[in-house]
Scaffold this motif. Structure first.
Motif, PDB file in Angstrom:
ATOM      1  N   GLY A 150       0.773  -1.237   0.000  1.00 35.66           N
ATOM      2  CA  GLY A 150       0.000   0.000   0.000  1.00 35.66           C
ATOM      3  C   GLY A 150       0.801   1.281   0.000  1.00 35.66           C
ATOM      4  O   GLY A 150       0.277   2.340   0.367  1.00 35.66           O
ATOM      5  N   ARG A 151       2.053   1.241  -0.425  1.00 35.52           N
ATOM      6  CA  ARG A 151       2.867   2.453  -0.474  1.00 35.52           C
ATOM      7  C   ARG A 151       3.192   2.786  -1.927  1.00 35.52           C
ATOM      8  O   ARG A 151       3.224   1.907  -2.786  1.00 35.52           O
ATOM      9  CB  ARG A 151       4.164   2.272   0.318  1.00 35.52           C
ATOM     10  CG  ARG A 151       3.944   2.052   1.812  1.00 35.52           C
ATOM     11  CD  ARG A 151       3.453   3.329   2.488  1.00 35.52           C
ATOM     12  NE  ARG A 151       3.411   3.174   3.929  1.00 35.52           N
ATOM     13  CZ  ARG A 151       2.360   2.716   4.611  1.00 35.52           C
ATOM     14  NH1 ARG A 151       1.278   2.333   3.943  1.00 35.52           N
ATOM     15  NH2 ARG A 151       2.389   2.633   5.920  1.00 35.52           N
ATOM     16  N   ALA A 152       3.461   4.070  -2.165  1.00 36.66           N
ATOM     17  CA  ALA A 152       3.783   4.514  -3.520  1.00 36.66           C
ATOM     18  C   ALA A 152       5.188   5.108  -3.587  1.00 36.66           C
ATOM     19  O   ALA A 152       5.476   5.954  -4.426  1.00 36.66           O
ATOM     20  CB  ALA A 152       2.759   5.547  -3.985  1.00 36.66           C
ATOM     21  N   TYR A 153       6.067   4.667  -2.708  1.00 33.96           N
ATOM     22  CA  TYR A 153       7.421   5.197  -2.691  1.00 33.96           C
ATOM     23  C   TYR A 153       8.199   4.781  -3.940  1.00 33.96           C
ATOM     24  O   TYR A 153       8.095   3.630  -4.383  1.00 33.96           O
ATOM     25  CB  TYR A 153       8.196   4.664  -1.487  1.00 33.96           C
ATOM     26  CG  TYR A 153       7.632   5.015  -0.136  1.00 33.96           C
ATOM     27  CD1 TYR A 153       7.115   6.281   0.130  1.00 33.96           C
ATOM     28  CD2 TYR A 153       7.631   4.079   0.889  1.00 33.96           C
ATOM     29  CE1 TYR A 153       6.612   6.598   1.382  1.00 33.96           C
ATOM     30  CE2 TYR A 153       7.142   4.384   2.150  1.00 33.96           C
ATOM     31  CZ  TYR A 153       6.628   5.638   2.389  1.00 33.96           C
ATOM     32  OH  TYR A 153       6.141   5.941   3.630  1.00 33.96           O
ATOM     33  N   PRO A 154       8.996   5.686  -4.480  1.00 33.29           N
ATOM     34  CA  PRO A 154       9.930   5.257  -5.532  1.00 33.29           C
ATOM     35  C   PRO A 154      11.016   4.411  -4.897  1.00 33.29           C
ATOM     36  O   PRO A 154      11.252   4.477  -3.682  1.00 33.29           O
ATOM     37  CB  PRO A 154      10.490   6.587  -6.057  1.00 33.29           C
ATOM     38  CG  PRO A 154      10.393   7.520  -4.884  1.00 33.29           C
ATOM     39  CD  PRO A 154       9.125   7.125  -4.161  1.00 33.29           C
ATOM     40  N   VAL A 155      11.701   3.618  -5.696  1.00 37.29           N
ATOM     41  CA  VAL A 155      12.788   2.791  -5.181  1.00 37.29           C
ATOM     42  C   VAL A 155      13.872   2.703  -6.238  1.00 37.29           C
ATOM     43  O   VAL A 155      13.587   2.658  -7.436  1.00 37.29           O
ATOM     44  CB  VAL A 155      12.292   1.383  -4.780  1.00 37.29           C
ATOM     45  CG1 VAL A 155      11.713   0.651  -5.986  1.00 37.29           C
ATOM     46  CG2 VAL A 155      13.405   0.568  -4.131  1.00 37.29           C
ATOM     47  N   THR A 156      15.108   2.710  -5.810  1.00 37.99           N
ATOM     48  CA  THR A 156      16.228   2.574  -6.734  1.00 37.99           C
ATOM     49  C   THR A 156      17.138   1.439  -6.265  1.00 37.99           C
ATOM     50  O   THR A 156      17.297   1.209  -5.068  1.00 37.99           O
ATOM     51  CB  THR A 156      17.066   3.869  -6.824  1.00 37.99           C
ATOM     52  OG1 THR A 156      17.569   4.204  -5.527  1.00 37.99           O
ATOM     53  CG2 THR A 156      16.219   5.018  -7.352  1.00 37.99           C
ATOM     54  N   ALA A 157      17.721   0.760  -7.229  1.00 42.37           N
ATOM     55  CA  ALA A 157      18.694  -0.298  -6.950  1.00 42.37           C
ATOM     56  C   ALA A 157      19.971   0.052  -7.699  1.00 42.37           C
ATOM     57  O   ALA A 157      19.938   0.398  -8.886  1.00 42.37           O
ATOM     58  CB  ALA A 157      18.165  -1.654  -7.407  1.00 42.37           C
ATOM     59  N   GLU A 158      21.099  -0.012  -7.012  1.00 35.88           N
ATOM     60  CA  GLU A 158      22.377   0.316  -7.637  1.00 35.88           C
ATOM     61  C   GLU A 158      23.490  -0.499  -7.002  1.00 35.88           C
ATOM     62  O   GLU A 158      23.351  -0.994  -5.875  1.00 35.88           O
ATOM     63  CB  GLU A 158      22.670   1.814  -7.499  1.00 35.88           C
ATOM     64  CG  GLU A 158      22.642   2.299  -6.060  1.00 35.88           C
ATOM     65  CD  GLU A 158      22.789   3.806  -5.944  1.00 35.88           C
ATOM     66  OE1 GLU A 158      23.128   4.454  -6.953  1.00 35.88           O
ATOM     67  OE2 GLU A 158      22.565   4.333  -4.841  1.00 35.88           O
ATOM     68  N   VAL A 159      24.561  -0.651  -7.735  1.00 32.89           N
ATOM     69  CA  VAL A 159      25.755  -1.298  -7.203  1.00 32.89           C
ATOM     70  C   VAL A 159      26.797  -0.201  -7.034  1.00 32.89           C
ATOM     71  O   VAL A 159      27.199   0.445  -8.001  1.00 32.89           O
ATOM     72  CB  VAL A 159      26.270  -2.401  -8.144  1.00 32.89           C
ATOM     73  CG1 VAL A 159      27.598  -2.952  -7.632  1.00 32.89           C
ATOM     74  CG2 VAL A 159      25.247  -3.527  -8.256  1.00 32.89           C
ATOM     75  N   VAL A 160      27.211   0.035  -5.793  1.00 33.38           N
ATOM     76  CA  VAL A 160      28.119   1.141  -5.480  1.00 33.38           C
ATOM     77  C   VAL A 160      29.178   0.682  -4.485  1.00 33.38           C
ATOM     78  O   VAL A 160      29.024  -0.329  -3.812  1.00 33.38           O
ATOM     79  CB  VAL A 160      27.353   2.343  -4.881  1.00 33.38           C
ATOM     80  CG1 VAL A 160      26.354   2.898  -5.877  1.00 33.38           C
ATOM     81  CG2 VAL A 160      26.657   1.936  -3.586  1.00 33.38           C
TER      82      VAL A 160
END
Length: 211
Positions: A108-118
């Protein structure tokens, strides 16, 4: 022998003791940093940042962690070393990001999300069955929303956080027996060694201008 000569000799003795102590610290620090560098060259951390510190956002962080860890672990079953693990994760970033987004939406959330390799700095961290020293490590980082909440760390390669046999998983990923002994706390003096890594990393950061 007059007092001035005695005082001068005492001063030279103290100076020699300080130089010997400094040399020992330099040697210990160099060895400690070498240990951390070798370990960081063999692992990929998992770093999940919650949107905030609210109870709901922290609970969501753990759900996203579980979903990403499950999928990433399956992807990395084919990896034999960190280089291969990094390559597989980079190719799978869209898939991992989508999996995290589905978990967020399902709750029930509308948060954006990012995935990265750092590459990121980590403190000394104790997990169930093993410990890793502070330093810079390659990481799969998942940022939920603003990423302003408490975060969660573990190791996605080798699969130390989901393995029932940490030593076996580490050995299979190329750890030496001494390194396994160190991270699983079987090596006497590991606390001092890890603290030395923290001190030397802090010094190195200060000398580099905090970078």
């Amino acid at each position: 022998m007059n007092t001035a000569v005695k005082d001068n000799r005492r001063l030279r003795i103290w100076e020699m003791a300080l130089l010997i102590g400094l040399a020992a610290c330099l040697l210990a620090g160099t060895m400690a940093l070498g240990t951390q560098d070798r370990l960081s060259g063999k692992v990929v951390r998992l770093h999940v940042l919650a949107n905030s510190d609210s109870e709901e956002d922290q609970a969501l962080k753990l759900l996203v962690r579980d979903r990403v860890l499950e999928r990433a672990s399956a992807i990395l079953e084919e990896a034999s070393d960190r280089q291969e693990a990094e390559s597989l994760l980079r190719r799978a970033l869209p898939e991992l990001e989508a999996a995290a987004a589905r978990e967020i939406a399902a709750n029930g959330r509308a948060y954006p999300v990012t995935a990265e390799v750092v590459e990121a700095a980590f403190p000394t961290k104790e997990y169930e069955g093993f410990t890793l020293p502070a330093g810079r490590y390659l990481a799969l980082r998942i940022v939920i929303g603003q990423g302003a909440g408490q975060n969660w760390w573990c190791v996605v390669f080798p699969p130390l956080c989901v393995s029932a046999d940490v030593p076996a998983a580490a050995l299979q990923a190329g750890f030496t027996e001494d390194e396994v002994s160190l991270i699983t706390e079987e090596n006497e003096g590991y606390v001092l060694k890890f603290k030395a890594v923290e001190w030397w990393n802090a010094l190195r950061s200060a000398l580099d201008g905090g970078e």
